[in-house]
Enzyme design. Structure first.
Site, PDB file in Angstrom:
ATOM      1  CB  SER A  28      -0.937   0.009   1.214  1.00 49.66           C
ATOM      2  OG  SER A  28      -0.203  -0.113   2.417  1.00 49.66           O
ATOM      3  N   GLY A  65      -1.837  -4.236   0.938  1.00 53.89           N
ATOM      4  CA  GLY A  65      -1.981  -5.430   1.765  1.00 53.89           C
ATOM      5  C   GLY A  65      -1.033  -6.554   1.427  1.00 53.89           C
ATOM      6  CG  ASN A  94       1.141  -5.223   4.511  1.00 58.57           C
ATOM      7  OD1 ASN A  94       0.581  -4.488   5.308  1.00 58.57           O
ATOM      8  ND2 ASN A  94       1.178  -4.969   3.214  1.00 58.57           N
ATOM      9  CG  ASP A 175      -3.567   4.869   8.111  1.00 59.80           C
ATOM     10  OD1 ASP A 175      -2.682   5.746   8.078  1.00 59.80           O
ATOM     11  OD2 ASP A 175      -3.838   4.136   7.152  1.00 59.80           O
ATOM     12  CG  HIS A 178      -1.350   3.799   4.446  1.00 57.83           C
ATOM     13  ND1 HIS A 178      -2.137   3.220   5.409  1.00 57.83           N
ATOM     14  CD2 HIS A 178      -0.809   2.780   3.731  1.00 57.83           C
ATOM     15  CE1 HIS A 178      -2.078   1.893   5.282  1.00 57.83           C
ATOM     16  NE2 HIS A 178      -1.274   1.608   4.274  1.00 57.83           N
TER      17      HIS A 178
END
Length: 199
Positions: A28, A65, A94, A175, A178
């Site tokens: 991502s 992801g 991830n 979040d 990002h």
């Protein structure tokens, strides 16, 4: 006039023929999370590299992801489809957030590098740093894994851009993981400056 058009065509064809292709294999952080793909830094990278006199076509093969394992399953088809000269591997975040074994991640990254080399493309590794969710020992081991792999495989490694972005709250999404669209041009310039000498 015909001769002029012929020269223009030959020059244009030569420019295309001499350009190289870079495949960005990422998650991502490269896929343009919650933004149009054209605003993601890989889409801006070709223009940033031109400032360093590099004519590079950039293909963004990143999916939000993705783990290193996901990248490994997708890489052969991407190599076959795009036939890149270089592959920038931006994967592992991830894996780290899920607490995967550093040994497992290291093995998968090594496989990604091996497959890239077998396709006659040059692999380039991006350093990844993860939050200390699983303790400082784990995050340090994860961080140190990347330069070790690069040294063992004799490939370039470039710095992790997020370390410079996360300190600017106005550039980060809510979040905390990002970068926003506003950060993408800076990231493209940062990656280009770190990358161009390896192309």
């Amino acid at each position: 006039m015909i001769r002029l058009f012929s020269l223009i065509f030959i020059f244009s064809f030569s420019a295309v023929a001499n350009s190289s292709t870079l495949l960005v294999l990422g998650d991502s952080l490269s896929a343009g999370y919650n933004m149009p793909i054209e605003k993601a830094w890989p889409s801006l990278l070709s223009e940033a590299l031109e400032k360093h006199n590099k004519t590079i076509q950039v293909v963004n093969g990143s999916i939000s992801g993705d783990t290193t394992g996901n990248g490994l399953s997708r890489l052969p088809q991407l190599l076959e489809q795009h036939k890149p000269d270089y592959v920038l591997i931006e994967l592992g975040a991830n894996d780290g957030l899920r607490g995967f074994s550093p040994k497992l991640v290291s093995n998968t990254l090594t496989d990604l590098i091996s497959i890239t080399k077998q396709s006659n493309a040059s692999p380039i590794l991006m350093q990844i740093r993860i939050p200390p969710n699983y303790g400082k020992r784990y995050s340090n081991a994860f961080y140190q894994m990347y330069p070790k792999i690069a040294e063992q495989e004799n490939i370039p490694i470039i710095p992790f851009f997020l370390e410079h972005v996360v300190i600017k709250p106005e550039w980060m999404m809510d979040d905390g993981l990002h970068p926003k669209p506003e950060a993408q041009p800076w990231i493209a310039e940062f990656v280009a400056t770190s990358l161009y000498e390896h192309l």
